[in-house]
Motif scaffolding. Structure first.
Motif, PDB file in Angstrom:
ATOM      1  N   GLY A 176       0.807  -1.216   0.000  1.00 46.23           N
ATOM      2  CA  GLY A 176       0.000   0.000   0.000  1.00 46.23           C
ATOM      3  C   GLY A 176       0.843   1.270   0.000  1.00 46.23           C
ATOM      4  N   ASN A 178       4.329   2.839  -1.656  1.00 48.47           N
ATOM      5  CA  ASN A 178       5.470   2.717  -2.569  1.00 48.47           C
ATOM      6  C   ASN A 178       6.812   2.930  -1.875  1.00 48.47           C
ATOM      7  OD1 ASN A 178       3.881   2.172  -4.714  1.00 48.47           O
ATOM      8  ND2 ASN A 178       4.017   4.195  -5.643  1.00 48.47           N
ATOM      9  N   ALA A 226       4.315  -1.814  -9.016  1.00 51.53           N
ATOM     10  CA  ALA A 226       4.572  -0.361  -9.062  1.00 51.53           C
ATOM     11  C   ALA A 226       5.477   0.028  -7.904  1.00 51.53           C
ATOM     12  CB  ALA A 226       3.259   0.404  -8.997  1.00 51.53           C
TER      13      ALA A 226
HETATM   14  C1  LIG Z   1       3.027   3.829  -6.570  1.00 52.44           C
HETATM   15  O1  LIG Z   1       3.706   4.228  -7.722  1.00 52.44           O
HETATM   16  C2  LIG Z   1       2.997   4.067  -8.910  1.00 52.44           C
HETATM   17  C3  LIG Z   1       3.913   4.356 -10.083  1.00 52.44           C
HETATM   18  O2  LIG Z   1       4.630   5.545  -9.855  1.00 52.44           O
HETATM   19  C4  LIG Z   1       1.731   4.897  -8.861  1.00 52.44           C
HETATM   20  O3  LIG Z   1       0.977   4.720 -10.036  1.00 52.44           O
HETATM   21  C5  LIG Z   1       0.906   4.493  -7.657  1.00 52.44           C
HETATM   22  O4  LIG Z   1      -0.228   5.325  -7.532  1.00 52.44           O
HETATM   23  C6  LIG Z   1       1.725   4.580  -6.400  1.00 52.44           C
HETATM   24  N1  LIG Z   1       0.967   4.026  -5.291  1.00 52.44           N
HETATM   25  C7  LIG Z   1       0.980   4.541  -4.081  1.00 52.44           C
HETATM   26  C8  LIG Z   1       0.166   3.814  -3.056  1.00 52.44           C
HETATM   27  O5  LIG Z   1       1.595   5.560  -3.798  1.00 52.44           O
END
Ligand SMILES: *[C@@H]1O[C@H](CO)[C@@H](O)[C@H](O)[C@H]1NC(C)=O
Ligand SMILES: *[C@@H]1O[C@H](CO)[C@@H](O)[C@H](O)[C@H]1NC(C)=O
Ligand SMILES: *[C@@H]1O[C@H](CO)[C@@H](O)[C@H](O)[C@H]1NC(C)=O
Length: 373
Positions: A176, A178, A226
């Motif tokens: 959840g 990144n 991602a």
């Molecule tokens: C994680 O990174 C991806 C690609 O950059 C993005 O599309 C996604 O919304 C991000 N997710 C979060 C939970 O931040």
């Protein structure tokens, strides 16, 4: 124009090549443990004659064997060396000699690594940088042992079900978030470089797999990949294939329809071959010992016929992935007579029926050994 044609021919060739070989594998990691502790295997179809379990399964369509690998099993309190390098290499030699492809499943732990636990091997460093370099050397040297033994590796998974990361606590990750993949991406990349090191030293390059559980959960898979690639340390070039676990008894959303959606979305986004890296199905599930789980596809019965139905429908789902990117399936531990529940609340999900006499078992194949035919 010419280059467009060249590119499309190349893509077409790749798709055809990918579709050529469909992996139908069994995870036989515990087979030697069972044999040594007193299980004898019999072929239910050949007048009940005694045979090697892998020969019975090969007759049923198996073309690949999956084997897990632990770092130092004794360091986790295990009695023997089961699932250590020497044990696993012995099994790999045996199955390779019989024409099976080998899929090596690195756990990067002295014991089980799964979404509930991903412990750092006891003798390894606990800081990111030294841990990463130890990991890289371990991968390179382990693959080197396989090369020296003349056992080619078709697929190598760097970590087992690493949804919440690996090598905890350093490499813990949360799909959840990144940002939480930072350490994991450094560690995973180090393992990947270990593969490159082994290839530079002469190993025929295996297909590098990333293996995640809950294969039916498309949102999870999208977030996960991602997250892994967010920092740029790991790029999509680093892995070749995706492996998903797909079990019927942990979540009622583990349906064929959800698996199809999840695999299609991964195929569209990453254009990499996808395998169901683990699955199984109960031959018996009465709720006698533990509460009976609700199955994700309740129309499939919990019996020997249901085992075949589940696997064949899973294969159909994998084969329906666009562009021929659905490439294989692996049944988990069908010979493990001493652990027939295979991690489920059901009594028995293996492909042999055992008669016990003391600590010895006579295990006769069920008709579900032919699930890959
Ligand atoms: C994680 O990174 C991806 C690609 O950059 C993005 O599309 C996604 O919304 C991000 N997710 C979060 C939970 O931040
Ligand atoms: C089953 O497990 C028990 C306990 O670990 C062991 O004593 C026995 O030998 C095993 N038997 C077989 C057939 O695997
Ligand atoms: C990630 O690695 C850094 C450097 O070793 C460390 O300070 C940090 O605590 C690690 N993160 C986690 C979640 O362990």
């Amino acid at each position: 124009m010419l280059s467009i044609i060249a590119v499309s021919i190349f893509t077409w060739l790749r798709v055809v090549a990918a579709a050529d070989f469909f992996y139908k594998g069994h995870d036989l990691s515990s087979l030697r443990v069972s044999e040594v502790s007193g299980t004898t295997y019999y072929d239910g179809a050949k007048g009940g004659q005694q045979r090697a379990a892998e020969d019975i399964l090969a007759d049923g369509g198996m073309n690949t064997v999956r084997l897990r690998l632990w770092v130092n099993p004794r360091d986790s309190g295990n009695q023997g060396d089961a699932y250590g390098t020497a044990y696993t290499l012995d099994l790999a030699k045996r199955f390779h000699a019989k024409g099976q492809r080998i899929y090596l499943d690195f756990h990067f732990s002295d014991t089980w690594a799964d979404p509930g636990k991903q412990g750092i091997p006891r003798k390894w460093p606990k800081e990111l940088d030294p841990l990463a370099s130890t990991l890289r050397k371990y991968v390179a040297s382990t693959l080197g042992h396989f090369k020296a033994a003349g056992v080619p590796i078709a697929i190598v998974a760097l970590g087992n079900e690493i949804r919440p990361g690996m090598l905890w606590p350093v490499g813990k990750a949360n799909p959840g978030q990144n940002g939480s993949f930072k350490n994991l991406s450094v560690l995973w990349k180090a393992a990947r470089e270990g593969v490159s090191d082994a290839v530079a030293a002469g190993l025929k390059k295996p297909e590098v797999m990333i293996h995640i559980d809950n294969g039916w959960d498309s949102q999870l898979q999208q977030n996960w990949f991602a997250g892994l690639t967010a920092s740029g340390v790991v790029t999509t070039k680093d892995w070749d294939v995706i492996g998903l676990s797909f079990y019927p008894f942990y979540n009622t959303r583990a349906t064929f329809a959800n698996l199809a959606t999840s695999m299609r979305n991964l195929a569209t986004k990453y254009n990499k071959p996808i395998h169901v890296a683990e699955t199984d199905y109960p031959a018996e599930c009465t709720g006698k010992y533990k509460a009976k789980p609700q199955m994700s596809e309740p129309s499939i019965p919990s019996n020997v016929g249901g085992q075949t139905q589940w696997v064949q429908k899973t294969i159909q789902t994998v084969k329906a992935v666009p562009n021929g990117l659905g490439q294989g399936i692996f049944y988990w531990e069908p010979t493990w007579t001493n652990n027939t529940g295979l991690g489920s609340a059901c009594e028995d999900a293996i492909l042999f029926a055992s008669k016990w006499s003391g600590s010895k078992a006579a295990a006769t194949s069920r008709t579900s050994v032919n699930m890959f035919k």
